[in-house]
Scaffold this active site. Structure first.
Site, PDB file in Angstrom:
ATOM      1  N   CYS A 106       1.181  -1.644  -0.007  1.00  0.00           N
ATOM      2  CA  CYS A 106       0.082  -0.138   0.330  1.00  0.00           C
ATOM      3  C   CYS A 106       0.732   1.166  -0.306  1.00  0.00           C
ATOM      4  CB  CYS A 106      -0.922  -0.072   1.627  1.00  0.00           C
ATOM      5  SG  CYS A 106      -2.133   1.152   1.400  1.00  0.00           S
ATOM      6  N   CYS A 206      -4.766  -2.239   5.002  1.00  0.00           N
ATOM      7  CA  CYS A 206      -4.398  -0.946   5.113  1.00  0.00           C
ATOM      8  C   CYS A 206      -5.574  -0.276   4.412  1.00  0.00           C
ATOM      9  CB  CYS A 206      -2.998  -0.906   4.344  1.00  0.00           C
ATOM     10  SG  CYS A 206      -2.317   1.189   3.482  1.00  0.00           S
TER      11      CYS A 206
END
EC number: 2.8.1.13
Length: 398
Positions: A106, A206
């Site tokens: 991410c 995330c």
């Protein structure tokens, strides 16, 4: 040293948490022009736990913080890129029996790539995040080199999550809270009456929120029944023996391949691709003197191999291999040639203490050999190596 122009335009990734809120506050206090940007990365609430709609609540908190600080705020929808670069990758990795780390991805693919591009389009000089890590900049051989250092709060150091960033990305990044301890961050938030001051740290994937991983994976990876086989400790020890005339690095890094006849069947599971090495929960098998841990999975035969107790030798290995295509140096100036070695400190997961290891570069990649055996080394995870609290590079475990 850390130097940048006294007055900069900085876009802060406001996540709706206390860390990014305080990052924004500190930058504003330093006299920068600050813009708050919230990333919306997920739409599907069917797999989140309880009734929380995490991104909605987070987005609202981020907006209230921006309002309180008197800074411009907007939301950007990156869900398409997130699905493409993170979610699809995760499904693919789990289907192959690997254990991806979405948080590292991410940061590499979204925060410091797509998000950074948007910030630069807005005219930003820098992007800032609420990560617990630090950046210093020095001149080496006439070239500006950026160093990714661990956070001052050793309990919260998040440099591991940034182990895939590049020099170009670091050049444009600020970490305003990296020199602080978490309690100090909360104190600052409380002193400024920010709504996030007492908010719990986010858990789970995330930007998606608290997700039941099997539920999440079942969206694409269908359940299929397979066997759970318990492997005796001795079988694992036999497989770990160094074979004469074979390269020791290869042997120390080799995945152990078990066969069903080497153990006994304890029960069934709903899909080997839902499990990862070192996992204890979700096996739904009891009656053993010590708790059971997953020591290996075989997605081809859809078999899970387990062992009793945290000390089962099947959980431990001293080495790992990283393919050349997956080797990444943050400090490109330190990358070295096949045949060379470097003494490093390394970790294979967030919050793991740094362990002594030797990085050996070979023609087709690199071996990372630890001084002491490591638990649950899993393909797909990231191994990161350090020197003097500086993250030098990382790679995906093969």
């Amino acid at each position: 040293m850390n130097y940048f122009c006294s007055m900069a335009k900085v876009v802060v990734g406001l996540s709706g948490g206390v860390d990014s809120s305080v990052a924004a506050y500190l930058l504003k206090e330093q006299g920068h022009e600050v813009i708050g940007l919230f990333m919306k990365n997920w739409h599907d609430d069917t797999v989140t736990i309880s009734d929380e709609c995490p991104w909605l609540e987070d987005s609202n908190d981020a907006m209230l913080v921006a309002d309180k600080l008197g800074i411009p705020f907007q939301t950007v929808d990156l869900s398409e890129q997130y699905k493409e670069r993170i979610v699809d990758y995760m499904f693919d990795e789990y289907a192959r029996g690997r254990t991806p780390n979405p948080d590292v991805l991410c940061n590499r693919e979204i925060k410091f790539d797509v998000f950074m591009d948007i910030a630069l389009e807005l005219g930003a000089d820098y992007v800032a995040t609420g990560h617990y890590c630090q950046k210093t900049t020095t001149m080496i051989d006439g070239k500006e080199i950026h160093h990714l250092m661990g956070g001052a709060d050793l309990n919260k150091d998040q440099s591991y999550f940034l182990c895939q960033v590049s020099q170009e990305q670091l050049a444009r990044t600020l970490f305003p809270i990296g020199h602080l301890q978490k309690p100090q961050v909360r104190e600052i938030a409380a002193s400024q009456d920010l709504i996030t001051a007492g908010k719990k740290d986010s858990q789970g994937l995330c930007f998606i929120g608290k997700v039941r991983l099997p539920d999440f994976l079942q969206q694409q990876l269908k359940p299929k029944t397979g066997d759970i086989i318990e492997i005796p400790a001795q079988v694992s020890m036999d497989k770990a023996e160094v074979v004469e005339d074979e390269d020791t690095m290869v042997t120390l890094s080799r995945k152990r391949h078990y066969q069903p006849h080497e153990g006994k069947k304890l029960g069934t599971h709903q899909g080997a691709h839902y499990f990862t090495r070192g996992q204890r929960k979700g096996l739904a098998v009891g009656g053993t003197p010590l708790p059971l841990f997953v020591i290996e999975t075989d997605v081809k035969s859809n078999t899970i191999y387990v062992g009793q107790g945290k000390q089962h030798p099947g959980l431990y290995r001293r080495g790992l291999f990283i393919d050349k295509s997956e080797l990444h140096w943050i400090r490109e100036d330190l990358a070295f040639q096949p045949g060379q070695t470097m003494d490093v400190m390394a970790r294979i997961r967030y919050r793991q203490t740094l362990e002594k290891a030797v990085l050996n570069v070979v023609s087709d990649g690199a071996y990372l050999i630890f001084d002491t055996p490591q638990s649950a080394i899993s393909p797909g995870q990231f191994a990161a190596w350090y020197r003097d609290n500086e993250c030098l590079g990382s790679g995906v475990i093969s």
